[in-house]
Write a protein that holds these residues in place. Structure first.
Motif, PDB file in Angstrom:
ATOM      1  N   ALA A  75     -22.870  -4.663  63.153  1.00  0.00           N
ATOM      2  CA  ALA A  75     -23.750  -4.042  62.165  1.00  0.00           C
ATOM      3  C   ALA A  75     -22.920  -3.486  61.006  1.00  0.00           C
ATOM      4  CB  ALA A  75     -24.569  -2.942  62.809  1.00  0.00           C
ATOM      5  N   ALA A  76     -21.761  -2.901  61.328  1.00  0.00           N
ATOM      6  CA  ALA A  76     -20.878  -2.392  60.279  1.00  0.00           C
ATOM      7  C   ALA A  76     -20.377  -3.531  59.395  1.00  0.00           C
ATOM      8  CB  ALA A  76     -19.694  -1.645  60.905  1.00  0.00           C
ATOM      9  N   LEU A  77     -20.027  -4.660  60.017  1.00  0.00           N
ATOM     10  CA  LEU A  77     -19.580  -5.818  59.244  1.00  0.00           C
ATOM     11  C   LEU A  77     -20.697  -6.377  58.376  1.00  0.00           C
ATOM     12  CD1 LEU A  77     -17.283  -7.828  61.707  1.00  0.00           C
ATOM     13  CD2 LEU A  77     -16.611  -6.494  59.709  1.00  0.00           C
ATOM     14  N   LEU A  78     -21.912  -6.411  58.922  1.00  0.00           N
ATOM     15  CA  LEU A  78     -23.045  -6.901  58.131  1.00  0.00           C
ATOM     16  C   LEU A  78     -23.319  -5.977  56.944  1.00  0.00           C
ATOM     17  CD1 LEU A  78     -25.582  -8.118  60.869  1.00  0.00           C
ATOM     18  CD2 LEU A  78     -24.305  -9.525  59.232  1.00  0.00           C
ATOM     19  N   GLY A  79     -23.235  -4.668  57.168  1.00  0.00           N
ATOM     20  CA  GLY A  79     -23.421  -3.719  56.073  1.00  0.00           C
ATOM     21  C   GLY A  79     -22.368  -3.902  54.991  1.00  0.00           C
ATOM     22  N   LEU A  80     -21.122  -4.102  55.424  1.00  0.00           N
ATOM     23  CA  LEU A  80     -20.033  -4.331  54.477  1.00  0.00           C
ATOM     24  C   LEU A  80     -20.246  -5.640  53.719  1.00  0.00           C
ATOM     25  CD1 LEU A  80     -17.263  -3.442  53.385  1.00  0.00           C
ATOM     26  CD2 LEU A  80     -16.205  -4.631  55.320  1.00  0.00           C
ATOM     27  N   ALA A  81     -20.638  -6.689  54.446  1.00  0.00           N
ATOM     28  CA  ALA A  81     -20.881  -7.989  53.816  1.00  0.00           C
ATOM     29  C   ALA A  81     -22.028  -7.905  52.810  1.00  0.00           C
ATOM     30  CB  ALA A  81     -21.192  -9.032  54.886  1.00  0.00           C
ATOM     31  N   LEU A  82     -23.084  -7.182  53.173  1.00  0.00           N
ATOM     32  CA  LEU A  82     -24.213  -7.017  52.258  1.00  0.00           C
ATOM     33  C   LEU A  82     -23.778  -6.310  50.978  1.00  0.00           C
ATOM     34  CD1 LEU A  82     -27.225  -7.159  51.551  1.00  0.00           C
ATOM     35  CD2 LEU A  82     -27.539  -5.010  52.816  1.00  0.00           C
ATOM     36  N   ALA A  83     -22.947  -5.273  51.120  1.00  0.00           N
ATOM     37  CA  ALA A  83     -22.457  -4.547  49.944  1.00  0.00           C
ATOM     38  C   ALA A  83     -21.677  -5.484  49.024  1.00  0.00           C
ATOM     39  CB  ALA A  83     -21.589  -3.372  50.378  1.00  0.00           C
ATOM     40  N   ILE A  84     -20.830  -6.328  49.623  1.00  0.00           N
ATOM     41  CA  ILE A  84     -20.028  -7.266  48.824  1.00  0.00           C
ATOM     42  C   ILE A  84     -20.933  -8.256  48.100  1.00  0.00           C
ATOM     43  CG2 ILE A  84     -18.315  -9.114  48.927  1.00  0.00           C
ATOM     44  CD1 ILE A  84     -17.096  -7.647  51.341  1.00  0.00           C
ATOM     45  N   ILE A  85     -21.913  -8.789  48.814  1.00  0.00           N
ATOM     46  CA  ILE A  85     -22.842  -9.768  48.205  1.00  0.00           C
ATOM     47  C   ILE A  85     -23.603  -9.134  47.041  1.00  0.00           C
ATOM     48  CG2 ILE A  85     -24.944 -11.116  48.619  1.00  0.00           C
ATOM     49  CD1 ILE A  85     -23.905 -11.543  51.503  1.00  0.00           C
ATOM     50  N   ASN A 142     -25.306  -2.481  40.679  1.00  0.00           N
ATOM     51  CA  ASN A 142     -24.386  -1.365  40.508  1.00  0.00           C
ATOM     52  C   ASN A 142     -23.598  -1.126  41.796  1.00  0.00           C
ATOM     53  OD1 ASN A 142     -23.964   1.758  40.953  1.00  0.00           O
ATOM     54  ND2 ASN A 142     -23.942   1.414  38.755  1.00  0.00           N
ATOM     55  N   THR A 143     -22.268  -0.988  41.656  1.00  0.00           N
ATOM     56  CA  THR A 143     -21.393  -0.905  42.835  1.00  0.00           C
ATOM     57  C   THR A 143     -21.768   0.241  43.764  1.00  0.00           C
ATOM     58  OG1 THR A 143     -19.574  -1.859  41.551  1.00  0.00           O
ATOM     59  CG2 THR A 143     -18.997  -0.731  43.597  1.00  0.00           C
ATOM     60  N   THR A 144     -22.083   1.399  43.195  1.00  0.00           N
ATOM     61  CA  THR A 144     -22.448   2.555  44.026  1.00  0.00           C
ATOM     62  C   THR A 144     -23.686   2.261  44.855  1.00  0.00           C
ATOM     63  OG1 THR A 144     -21.536   4.052  42.363  1.00  0.00           O
ATOM     64  CG2 THR A 144     -23.033   5.001  43.991  1.00  0.00           C
ATOM     65  N   TYR A 145     -24.724   1.695  44.218  1.00  0.00           N
ATOM     66  CA  TYR A 145     -25.945   1.370  44.944  1.00  0.00           C
ATOM     67  C   TYR A 145     -25.693   0.288  45.992  1.00  0.00           C
ATOM     68  CZ  TYR A 145     -28.792   4.121  41.716  1.00  0.00           C
ATOM     69  OH  TYR A 145     -29.352   5.145  40.994  1.00  0.00           O
ATOM     70  N   ALA A 146     -24.837  -0.669  45.653  1.00  0.00           N
ATOM     71  CA  ALA A 146     -24.524  -1.746  46.605  1.00  0.00           C
ATOM     72  C   ALA A 146     -23.859  -1.178  47.853  1.00  0.00           C
ATOM     73  CB  ALA A 146     -23.624  -2.778  45.932  1.00  0.00           C
ATOM     74  N   LEU A 147     -22.904  -0.275  47.661  1.00  0.00           N
ATOM     75  CA  LEU A 147     -22.206   0.332  48.795  1.00  0.00           C
ATOM     76  C   LEU A 147     -23.150   1.171  49.649  1.00  0.00           C
ATOM     77  CD1 LEU A 147     -18.949   1.435  46.922  1.00  0.00           C
ATOM     78  CD2 LEU A 147     -19.106  -0.378  48.638  1.00  0.00           C
TER      79      LEU A 147
END
Length: 431
Positions: free
Chosen positions: A9-19, A26-31
């Protein structure tokens, strides 16, 4: 928080932020959105997710305060013309015979005195284009010199990345700067070597490329070199008093425990007065604050995503993977720096994620906090300039490069960062 999230789940969250960053959100909202989704699919309910996100964001507030303080120094150095004067003086002193070295060294120094690395490249770029046109250098060689020199300066500066990694491992910022000095010299040497080998490879730079780098905010008359150096010298001297006193055992120096939050604005004001520009203090500090807003917001988003990773078993899984491969656990610091900075395409965001998610695990392997901070920050410079970050595009524009031309710089930037990572790891993790 009462819940341990799954590693996937952590990896998916990180991957979603990158995508989402790649999709220009906006980077802040993506993270933050990546953190929220990762928490929810990882097993947290809505109230638990809020607690994780808030706690993660709160964990970076110490960094945020110091970054805002650094904005005063950055604003004064950039808006007063001091940074420009230092760059021009360095290039003039070394001359055309050492042109590649002088350009890389100038960018290193500008970055080291508290100017953000993309701004440092923008400041030196017009000078590089003028010199490069006369000597028929390629855009590739010039940007390798500027970016490589900037990376070397970035790890010995009071910039957000150094502030963030020092705060993450609870060590003085001056300790990170001092212990990164030798790796930075190696990074500078490799940048100069690579740029020298590439000086006639690729598209030659011309004066027509200068239009993309003009800076209308530069003062009509630059301050003297002596006055320009006052602020960075005062900052460096005050930051070094406590570490040097601790090493030498000098009582009053050891007792000088004044935080960078005080030192950096004070040095900026003293420098501003030395340049005879005290009347511009409100204007320059406002400009510095404006430049810090995006950085602060990204750090808050990084803290939120760091909360997701910290509350998952991802760090444990990575430690198990490292043990399976036979790699010493002490190398988790540079590895985490490389991976997290690549994911976020940002040095400062990378060290925030790395220190918050893996900090306690790294220290658990017996690595000292200073060694962890130095090697993680060096690792974060390896592949932090990827296309989903602003640095890639800002620096490419500084040389009027196409996307394809800018992509060719990436391997050489990575070699500079890798050199600093290897040197710091050998110095502080092997020996």
């Amino acid at each position: 928080m009462g819940v341990t999230l799954t590693w996937w789940a952590a990896l998916l969250g990180l991957a979603l932020a990158i995508i989402l960053i790649l999709k220009k959100l906006n980077t802040t909202y993506a993270l933050m959105l990546g953190a929220v989704v990762g928490c929810l699919i990882g097993g947290a309910n809505f109230p638990q997710t809020v607690k994780i996100i808030v706690a993660g964001s709160q964990s970076v507030m110490g960094t945020v305060v110091r970054v805002l303080a650094a904005g005063v120094l950055a604003g004064v150095m950039m808006e007063s013309g001091a940074a420009n004067r230092i760059a021009k003086t360095i290039v003039t002193v070394f001359g055309e015979k050492l042109a590649i070295f002088s350009l890389a060294f100038a960018t290193m120094i500008i970055c080291a005195v508290g100017v953000f690395i993309p701004v440092a490249v923008l400041i030196v770029a017009p000078i590089a284009i003028e010199v490069g046109t006369r000597l028929h250098f390629s855009k590739l060689a010039l940007l390798v010199a500027l970016s490589g020199g900037g990376k070397a300066g970035n790890i010995i500066s009071p910039n957000p990345n150094t502030v963030a990694v020092a705060e993450g491992f609870k060590v003085p910022i001056a300790s990170v700067m001092i212990n990164s000095f030798i790796p930075a010299l190696f990074g500078l040497a490799v940048a100069v070597l690579l740029a020298s080998l590439l000086q006639h490879r690729g598209t030659p730079v011309t004066m027509a490329d200068l239009g993309e780098t003009s800076d209308d905010s530069e003062p009509a008359q630059l301050p003297s070199i002596g006055a320009s150096l006052v602020a960075p010298i005062v900052a460096i001297v005050l930051l070094l008093i406590n570490p040097i006193g601790s090493v030498l055992g000098i009582g009053f120096m050891k007792a000088f425990q004044v935080d960078a939050m005080y030192i950096l604005p004070l040095a900026a004001i003293i420098g501003l007065l030395a340049m005879g520009q005290g009347k511009h203090i409100l204007q320059y500090t406002k400009a510095g604050l404006n430049r810090m807003v995006d950085v602060v917001l990204i750090l808050i988003g990084a803290g939120a995503l760091g909360g997701l990773i910290t509350n998952s078993d991802l760090p444990d899984q990575i430690v198990n993977l490292i043990k399976m491969t036979g790699i010493s656990g002490s190398f988790l610091a540079p590895i985490a720096g490389i991976l997290m900075a690549a994911a976020a395409a940002s040095t400062s965001t990378g060290v925030i994620l790395g220190s918050s998610a893996f900090g306690s695990t790294i220290l658990g392997f017996g690595v000292s906090p200073v060694a962890a901070a130095v090697t993680m920050q060096a690792g974060a410079t390896v592949i932090d300039s990827l296309p989903h970050g602003n640095y890639f595009h800002v620096t490419g524009k500084s040389m009027n490069m196409s996307l394809a031309e800018r992509m060719k710089v990436l391997p050489y930037e990575a070699l500079v960062g890798l050199t600093m990572t290897v040197v710091s790891s050998v110095m502080y993790l092997v020996f």
